[in-house]
Design an enzyme around this catalytic site. Structure first.
Site, short mmCIF file in Angstrom:
data_model
loop_
_atom_site.label_atom_id
_atom_site.label_comp_id
_atom_site.label_asym_id
_atom_site.label_seq_id
_atom_site.Cartn_x
_atom_site.Cartn_y
_atom_site.Cartn_z
N ASP A 112 -0.21 5.16 0.52
CA ASP A 112 -0.74 6.11 1.75
C ASP A 112 -0.83 5.63 2.92
OD1 ASP A 112 -1.34 8.69 2.68
OD2 ASP A 112 -3.17 9.18 1.37
N ASP A 114 0.75 -1.31 0.05
CA ASP A 114 -0.16 -0.02 0.16
C ASP A 114 0.88 1.30 -0.05
OD1 ASP A 114 -2.54 1.81 0.21
OD2 ASP A 114 -2.27 1.71 2.38
#
Length: 286
Positions: free
Chosen positions: A11, A9
């Site tokens: 952010d 991932d």
């Protein structure tokens, strides 16, 4: 185990807002030096993979668009398998439109096979009205993801999940979501790296997208506490990650033995593979 691959991932793991998280660049360089394949996974269908790669490059992460896997890509590939050369009405922006075009889809506003919903800033009341009418007319409702909101530099704005909820309420139809944590996207990303479940590591900062997605697929899961989920939040969930780190800097540390960390498995690969196929079949027939 002699091979690992990473689904990462962005952010909350690699950066927060426009600020790179300490250790992110070093971790990616470590993966490159060791020859570990990796993909950045994002539920943002607004940007193309080139746009995402450019953002990372400007922040100091040396990657190309081949390292990016978006929910728009997962959605377009899924639909192209369900109905090759189909048609779609799109509530969304460039990344989603490009992905659909690249997978043989035409964008129409009359009798589409699907209404496909992403996020963005160009949505209008007119586009929602059109989408509602088309779904009631027989188009299948597809969501690129169900994230209720999106973080921006100026704060939170409504996400794809909020738009989809509006259309579900207006039409009485339930959308099929393809983005994280859907097995469709999680499995497609793993297969793009040519990995089996026991070789796949998911690193995320939120329990209800990246971590639950990895748990459901039988992947190794790593929760980074640098983003959306904090340690005190863990008691709210009926599942747990395999590993918890303060931030990606923990994995960038040369003293961290990546192969040793992810070598202990209790899940049989063949069983996971069969379960993957069953889940994908259930989604395909939904």
């Amino acid at each position: 185990m002699n091979k690992l691959g990473f689904l990462i991932d962005m952010d909350g793991v690699i950066y927060k807002g426009n600020q790179l998280i300490a250790g992110a660049g070093e971790f990616i360089e470590r993966l490159r030096a060791a020859g570990y394949p990796f993909l950045f996974l994002t539920n943002n269908s607004q940007r193309t993979r080139r746009d995402v790669a450019t953002k990372l490059m400007r922040m100091g992460i040396d990657v190309g668009e081949q390292h990016i896997f978006t929910c728009a890509m997962a959605t377009a590939r899924f639909l192209s398998r369900q109905k090759p050369k189909g048609t779609a009405y799109v509530v969304g922006e460039g990344g989603l439109l490009q992905a659909l075009h690249q997978n043989g889809y035409s964008i129409v506003d009359v009798e589409p096979d699907y209404v496909v919903v992403g996020e963005g800033r160009t949505m209008t009341a007119e586009s929602l009205e059109t989408a509602t009418r088309l779904v009631l007319g027989g188009a299948k409702l597809i969501a690129t993801n169900l994230d209720p909101n999106c973080p921006t530099a100026s704060g939170i704005r409504p996400g794809c999940g909020a738009i989809v909820s509006f259309l579900e309420a207006a039409t009485g139809r339930k959308a099929l979501s393809v983005g994280k944590p859907s097995p469709v996207m999680m499995r497609a990303a793993r297969k793009q790296l040519d990995l089996v479940a026991s070789q796949t590591v998911v690193i995320g900062d939120t329990m209800d997208t990246d971590i639950i997605g990895g748990v459901q697929m039988g992947y190794h899961t790593v929760l980074a506490l640098s983003g959306g989920t904090q340690r005190q939040d863990l008691d709210q969930f009926a599942f747990r990650p395999n590993h918890i780190i303060e931030s990606i800097a923990d994995l960038a540390d040369p003293a961290c033995d990546l192969l040793g960390m992810f070598s202990d498995r209790s899940t049989d690969d063949d069983t996971v593979s069969d379960l993957d196929q069953w889940r994908e079949l259930q989604l395909a027939n939904a």
